[in-house]
Design an enzyme around this catalytic site. Structure first.
Site, PDB file in Angstrom:
ATOM      1  N   TYR A  22       0.822  -1.207   0.000  1.00 31.09           N
ATOM      2  CA  TYR A  22       0.000   0.000   0.000  1.00 31.09           C
ATOM      3  C   TYR A  22       0.860   1.263   0.000  1.00 31.09           C
ATOM      4  O   TYR A  22       1.772   1.410   0.814  1.00 31.09           O
ATOM      5  CB  TYR A  22      -0.927  -0.004   1.217  1.00 31.09           C
ATOM      6  CG  TYR A  22      -2.058   0.983   1.107  1.00 31.09           C
ATOM      7  CD1 TYR A  22      -3.192   0.672   0.365  1.00 31.09           C
ATOM      8  CD2 TYR A  22      -1.999   2.226   1.725  1.00 31.09           C
ATOM      9  CE1 TYR A  22      -4.242   1.578   0.265  1.00 31.09           C
ATOM     10  CE2 TYR A  22      -3.043   3.131   1.619  1.00 31.09           C
ATOM     11  CZ  TYR A  22      -4.158   2.795   0.890  1.00 31.09           C
ATOM     12  OH  TYR A  22      -5.202   3.680   0.785  1.00 31.09           O
ATOM     13  N   TYR A  51      -5.619   5.694  -7.604  1.00 29.25           N
ATOM     14  CA  TYR A  51      -6.075   5.408  -6.244  1.00 29.25           C
ATOM     15  C   TYR A  51      -7.423   4.707  -6.283  1.00 29.25           C
ATOM     16  O   TYR A  51      -8.469   5.348  -6.210  1.00 29.25           O
ATOM     17  CB  TYR A  51      -6.170   6.736  -5.493  1.00 29.25           C
ATOM     18  CG  TYR A  51      -6.483   6.669  -4.023  1.00 29.25           C
ATOM     19  CD1 TYR A  51      -5.678   5.977  -3.138  1.00 29.25           C
ATOM     20  CD2 TYR A  51      -7.569   7.362  -3.505  1.00 29.25           C
ATOM     21  CE1 TYR A  51      -5.954   5.964  -1.781  1.00 29.25           C
ATOM     22  CE2 TYR A  51      -7.850   7.363  -2.144  1.00 29.25           C
ATOM     23  CZ  TYR A  51      -7.038   6.655  -1.289  1.00 29.25           C
ATOM     24  OH  TYR A  51      -7.303   6.660   0.056  1.00 29.25           O
TER      25      TYR A  51
END
Lengths: 141, 385
Positions: free
Chosen positions: B287, B337
Site C-alpha cells: 500500500y 487510487y
C-alpha cells in the site's frame, strides 16, 4: 496560490465543534491559558480531550494548567490548501510539540522557515472572533 | 492445522479503466469490475453468493446492490465496511473466512468509486472525534497527516526527500509498462525535485493520484478454484493490526513509534500463519497512498531494513528486473487510487501470469498490504501447485 486568485466567496474558517469533553480546553484557551486533562490514576496528561484516559482507561481526571513550553517533534509546511476555506492561509506550518509535561500537541507556527527538530517553542494564543487558537512560536533565547 | 491458511483462493480479478471523470455511476463501475473478475475466473455471476465492499464518506454502493445488478439474487454473506486504505486485504480475508466457514461459496470483493470526479477522499476533512482539534488549524486532510509521519521518519532515520523521491521514481518505471496507469511519463530525480510541494516534505509525486474506477476479485475455495479457468492465487495468510488508536485515524499524537506503523505489528502473525517469511517473497504489492507510507510498510513487513526503503528503491531492487519487484502496476502513486483494491488485483494477475509487459519472472509468493499508519491489513498469496 496567490492571494489574488482567491474568490471573495471563500467559505469562512471553521470554528471548533466543542463537546462536553473538550469544552474546558477551549474555555482555557479563550483566557490564554493551556489546560489539558491529567489522569488521577496514572497522572499522565492527555491530548486530545476524551472522557477516559487512553493509557489506563480511568475516568477521573483534573484539568491541569501547563507551561506551554516544549520542543518540536515533527512538522509540515502546508503549501496547498486542501479545502477552500484555507486558500488564503497557505503557506503555513503545522508543528507537533512535546510539551514539558510529557504530552504531544499540535498547533501552527507563523514562520514556515523556523520549524526544526527539537526547536524549543512556547505557546501563543491567537484570538478569532468565536474561539482562541493555540499557536507556537520560537522560544526566546 | 491453521483453520484459515491455504483453504481459499482468489480465482479471478477484474478492473475498469481508470479515468478522471468516468461519467458513470459507481454501481456501473462496480458491476463492470465484478463481471470482469467472474469472466476471468470462468464463473457465471449468478453463482456468486457473497459480496463484500468497503467505502469512505459513503462514496460507494452497497454490496447487496451489486448482487442485484449481476444476477446474484440470493446472497448468504455480505459486508459493507466503512474504512479506507486499511481495508482491501482485510476484505479479502473476510471473504475467505466466509468461504472457509461455509457461509458462502463464491464471494466477490470490490471497491468502486468516482474518486476524482465525485467524492475526493484526500480533500475531505477527516471524520472522527479528533477532528475538532485539527480542522480549525488547517490540519485537515490525510496527506498532511501522512507528511507529519514522513518528517518524523526523516528525523529518526536520516532519510531525505530524495529517498521518498526514489520510491516514486521506481514505481513510475512500472507504470510506464501499464496501459491502465494514469501517470506513465518517466519521473527523474530532477523532475521530482521540481514538482509542486503539497505538504512538505511531500511533493505531488509523493501522493497518490485520485481516479474514477473499480477493482474486484473473486474468492472461493481452493478446490473450486482449481475447477475454474485460471491458476488459483491461494490465500495463505491474512492479518489485521490496530495500534495506538485514540479518537480517529488522523489522530496519531500519542503514537509511540513513528518508524513502526501497523505493518510492523501484523508482520509476526502474518508470516507465522503463512509458514513463510519476507525472504520467501517473489514480489510485493504494498500500500502506497504516499511514498512515506510505502517506506513504513516495506520495513514493517520485513522486506527491507528499517530506514532503508529509499535506498532499497534507489538501488533498483523494487524496479523491473530487481530482486523484489514492488507495486508492479505503478502503485496507487502512478496507476491510480482505487484505495488499494487495485493493489490486490495486480497481485492476482501477476500470480496468474497475466502481468503482460510487466509480468514478473518469479511469481510463487506475493505479499499484499493495505493501510498506512494506525491500522491496516495484509495477505500472503501463494501460487497453487
Amino acid at each position: 496560490m496567490s492571494p489574488s486568485a482567491i474568490p471573495s466567496t471563500a467559505p469562512p474558517l471553521p470554528v471548533p465543534e466543542r463537546d462536553r469533553d473538550s469544552a474546558p480546553f477551549w474555555d482555557a484557551l479563550r483566557e490564554h491559558r493551556l489546560r489539558l486533562q491529567s489522569c488521577d490514576a496514572c497522572e499522565r496528561v492527555r491530548f486530545p480531550a476524551m472522557s477516559r484516559c487512553p493509557y489506563c482507561v480511568a475516568p477521573e481526571h483534573r484539568w491541569r494548567e501547563l507551561s506551554g513550553r516544549g520542543r518540536i517533534y515533527s512538522w509540515i509546511v502546508v503549501r496547498q490548501a486542501f479545502r477552500p476555506e484555507f486558500a488564503a492561509e497557505v503557506p503555513y506550518a503545522l508543528v507537533t510539540v512535546d510539551l514539558e509535561e510529557g504530552v504531544r500537541v499540535v498547533g501552527r507556527m507563523d514562520d514556515v522557515d523556523s520549524p526544526a527538530f527539537d526547536l524549543a517553542v512556547v505557546a501563543a494564543y491567537v484570538d478569532h472572533p468565536e474561539w482562541t487558537e493555540l499557536r507556537f512560536e520560537e522560544m526566546a533565547a | 492445522m491453521d483453520p484459515f491458511a491455504g483453504r481459499t483462493a482468489i480465482a479471478g480479478a477484474g478492473m475498469t479503466e481508470l479515468t478522471r471523470r468516468s461519467g458513470r455511476s459507481v454501481l456501473s463501475l462496480a458491476r463492470e469490475a465484478a463481471l470482469a473478475a467472474c469472466s476471468a475466473a470462468g464463473l457465471e455471476p449468478t453463482a456468486v453468493d457473497g459480496v463484500v465492499q468497503y467505502s469512505m464518506y459513503d462514496d460507494s454502493v452497497q454490496a447487496e446492490a451489486l448482487g442485484a445488478v449481476i444476477g446474484a439474487r440470493d446472497l448468504s454473506y455480505v459486508m459493507d465496511f466503512a474504512q479506507g486504505g486499511q481495508s482491501a486485504a482485510h476484505m479479502v480475508a473476510h471473504a475467505a473466512m466466509a468461504v472457509a466457514c461455509g457461509f458462502a461459496k463464491n464471494v466477490l470483493v470490490f471497491r468502486a468509486m468516482n474518486g476524482r470526479s465525485g467524492v475526493r477522499i484526500g480533500q475531505r476533512a477527516a471524520v472522527g472525534g479528533g477532528t475538532e482539534f485539527r480542522y480549525p488549524l488547517g490540519f485537515v486532510a490525510y496527506p498532511q497527516v501522512a507528511a507529519m509521519w514522513a518528517r518524523r521518519y526523516m528525523i529518526e532515520t536520516g532519510a531525505t526527500e530524495l529517498d521518498f523521491g526514489a520510491i516514486a521514481i521506481a514505481q513510475r518505471r512500472w507504470a510506464e509498462r501499464n496501459p491502465r496507469a494514469v501517470l506513465r511519463e518517466p519521473l527523474t530525480e530532477e523532475g521530482y525535485l521540481a514538482s509542486r510541494p503539497v505538504a512538505e516534505p511531500f511533493r505531488l509525486p509523493d501522493c497518490t493520484t485520485e481516479v474514477d474506477g473499480a477493482a474486484a476479485v473473486l474468492v472461493t475455495s481452493v478446490e473450486r478454484a482449481r475447477d475454474l479457468a485460471l491458476t488459483p492465487a491461494v490465500i495463505s495468510s491474512a492479518a489485521w493490526a490496530t495500534h495506538g488508536f485514540d479518537l480517529d485515524m488522523g489522530s496519531s499524537l500519542r503514537y509511540d513509534d513513528y518508524l513502526r506503523n501497523f505493518s510492523g505489528h501484523l508482520a509476526g502473525p502474518l508470516w507465522k500463519r503463512a509458514g513463510l517469511g519476507p525472504e520467501d517473497v517473489d514480489y510485493a504489492e504494498v500500500y502506497d497512498c504516499f511514498t512515506g507510507a510505502l517506506a513504513l510498510n516495506m520495513e514493517g513487513l520485513g522486506l527491507c531494513a528499517p530506514g532503508t526503503a529509499g535506498t532499497f528503491a534507489r538501488e533498483g531492487h523494487t524496479s523491473p528486473g530487481g530482486k523484489l519487484p514492488t507495486n508492479t502496476h505503478g502503485g496507487l502513486l502512478a496507476e491510480g487510487y482505487v484505495h488499494g483494491m487495485n493493489t490486490v488485483t495486480e497481485a492476482v494477475w501477476q500470480m496468474q501470469g497475466l502481468g503482460g509487459e510487466r509480468q514478473v519472472p518469479k511469481n510463487d509468493v506475493a505479499v499484499v498490504s493495505s493501510g498506512a499508519y494506525l491500522s491496516g491489513s495484509a495477505i500472503v498469496l501463494t501460487k497453487d501447485r
